[in-house]
Design an enzyme around this catalytic site. Structure first.
Site, PDB file in Angstrom:
ATOM      1  N   ASP A 135      -1.341 -15.207  -9.022  1.00  0.00           N
ATOM      2  CA  ASP A 135      -2.419 -16.013  -9.456  1.00  0.00           C
ATOM      3  C   ASP A 135      -2.579 -17.311 -10.060  1.00  0.00           C
ATOM      4  OD1 ASP A 135      -3.359 -17.641 -12.276  1.00  0.00           O
ATOM      5  OD2 ASP A 135      -2.684 -15.300 -13.737  1.00  0.00           O
ATOM      6  N   VAL A 136      -2.760 -18.298  -9.175  1.00  0.00           N
ATOM      7  CA  VAL A 136      -3.172 -19.871  -8.835  1.00  0.00           C
ATOM      8  C   VAL A 136      -2.942 -20.793  -9.930  1.00  0.00           C
ATOM      9  CG1 VAL A 136      -4.290 -19.188  -6.400  1.00  0.00           C
ATOM     10  CG2 VAL A 136      -5.544 -19.953  -8.622  1.00  0.00           C
ATOM     11  N   TYR A 143     -17.238 -26.690 -15.048  1.00  0.00           N
ATOM     12  CA  TYR A 143     -17.506 -26.797 -13.242  1.00  0.00           C
ATOM     13  C   TYR A 143     -17.767 -27.465 -12.179  1.00  0.00           C
ATOM     14  CZ  TYR A 143     -18.830 -23.986  -9.135  1.00  0.00           C
ATOM     15  OH  TYR A 143     -18.128 -23.281  -8.011  1.00  0.00           O
ATOM     16  N   LYS A 203     -15.258 -29.624  -9.638  1.00  0.00           N
ATOM     17  CA  LYS A 203     -15.898 -29.822  -8.653  1.00  0.00           C
ATOM     18  C   LYS A 203     -15.321 -31.186  -7.949  1.00  0.00           C
ATOM     19  CE  LYS A 203     -15.342 -25.364  -7.225  1.00  0.00           C
ATOM     20  NZ  LYS A 203     -14.606 -25.402  -6.946  1.00  0.00           N
TER      21      LYS A 203
END
Length: 254
Positions: A64-65, A159, A163
Site C-alpha cells: 500500500d503506497v 485528480y 497530477k
C-alpha cells in the site's frame, strides 16, 4: 568464454492491472527483472507466475503506497533480493467522483492525495535513497502523470491538483538527483484503454457541458513509451512526455 550480463532491476507500482501491467510485461520482455507492487496480491502473483513460466524474473510484493511502513518493507525486499534498483515506474494512482467541488466528500480528496501525491513521494524517496547508496550509484524514476497535469476536465479538482503536484515532484527529483546520477521523467497519458477508463468510450463530460464518447488508445503504447525512456543511458533523459489518443479533446477548442 561468455559473460552473463546481469539483469537490470525495475519496480512497478500499480502493476496488477491497466498501464502498470502493460509496462511490466514490456519490461519483462526487454529482459528486466521486475518487482511488482500493488494493493491486490492475487493479480500481482498471477502476473509473476505467468512471467516465471516464460523464464522471466518477476517478484510480487503486495504494497500500500500510502503507508510508509509498507513502502519501507517493499524497498527492503528489493534491496535484500536484488541489491539495487535501476528503475522505478511510479504508477499507482486513483481518481475521485466527477462532482462539483462542494459535493465532494472530503475523504475522497484525502484518498486521491494520499495515493497520487504521498504515495508517489514515498516511493520516489525510497528509490532515491537506494539509488544514491548503491554501487554503481544512480538510476531512473519515471512518474505517471496525466494530461490533467496540464489542464483539467470538469469536476476533477482532486485528480488535477494531484497530477500538478506530481509534476513538481518530478522536476525536483530531476534537479536533486544530478549529484547522484539519478534522473527523473514524467509521462503524461491521455485516454489509454484500461479496465478503469473503458467507461470513457461511452461518454465523458466535456467543458461545454455536453457528454461525448472519446477516442482511446491501447495501453501497450504507453508501455512502449516507458520502455523507450527506460532504455536510455543515464546521461540522457526525456523529462516530460505526453502520449495520447491522437484525436482526443485535449488540444484545440473542442
Amino acid at each position: 568464454m561468455t559473460t552473463t550480463v546481469p539483469r537490470k532491476i525495475a519496480l512497478v507500482t500499480g502493476a496488477g492491472s491497466g498501464i502498470g501491467r502493460a509496462v511490466t510485461l514490456g519490461l519483462l520482455n526487454d529482459g528486466w527483472s521486475v518487482v511488482l507492487a500493488g494493493r491486490r496480491a492475487e493479480p500481482l502473483q498471477a502476473l509473476a507466475t505467468e512471467a516465471e513460466a516464460r523464464g522471466q524474473s518477476a517478484l510480487a510484493v503486495p504494497t500500500d503506497v500510502t503507508v510508509p511502513d509498507s513502502v519501507d518493507a517493499l524497498f527492503a525486499t528489493v534491496e535484500r533480493t536484488h541489491g539495487r534498483l535501476d528503475l522505478l515506474f511510479n504508477n499507482a494512482g486513483v481518481n475521485a467522483p466527477a462532482v462539483p467541488i462542494d459535493e465532494l466528500p472530503l475523504e475522497k480528496w484525502f484518498g486521491v492525495m494520499d495515493t497520487n501525491v504521498t504515495g508517489v513521494f514515498l516511493c520516489a524517496r525510497a528509490a532515491f535513497g537506494l539509488m544514491r547508496r548503491q554501487s554503481p550509484q544512480g538510476g531512473r524514476i519515471i512518474n505517471n502523470g496525466s494530461i490533467s497535469a496540464h489542464t483539467p476536465r470538469p469536476f476533477t479538482a482532486p485528480y488535477t491538483a494531484s497530477k500538478h503536484a506530481v509534476t513538481g515532484i518530478t522536476k525536483a527529483l530531476a534537479l536533486d538527483g544530478r549529484a547522484f546520477n539519478i534522473v527523473a521523467s514524467q509521462i503524461d497519458v491521455g485516454n489509454a484503454l484500461t479496465e478503469l477508463s473503458e467507461r470513457m468510450t461511452r461518454g465523458v463530460l466535456q467543458a461545454n457541458g455536453s457528454v461525448a464518447a472519446e477516442p482511446m488508445m491501447e495501453a501497450i503504447h504507453v508501455a512502449n513509451a516507458v520502455r523507450h525512456i527506460a532504455a536510455m543511458p543515464l546521461e540522457a533523459n526525456i523529462l516530460n512526455m505526453t502520449i495520447m489518443a491522437s484525436t482526443m479533446p485535449f488540444i484545440g477548442r473542442g
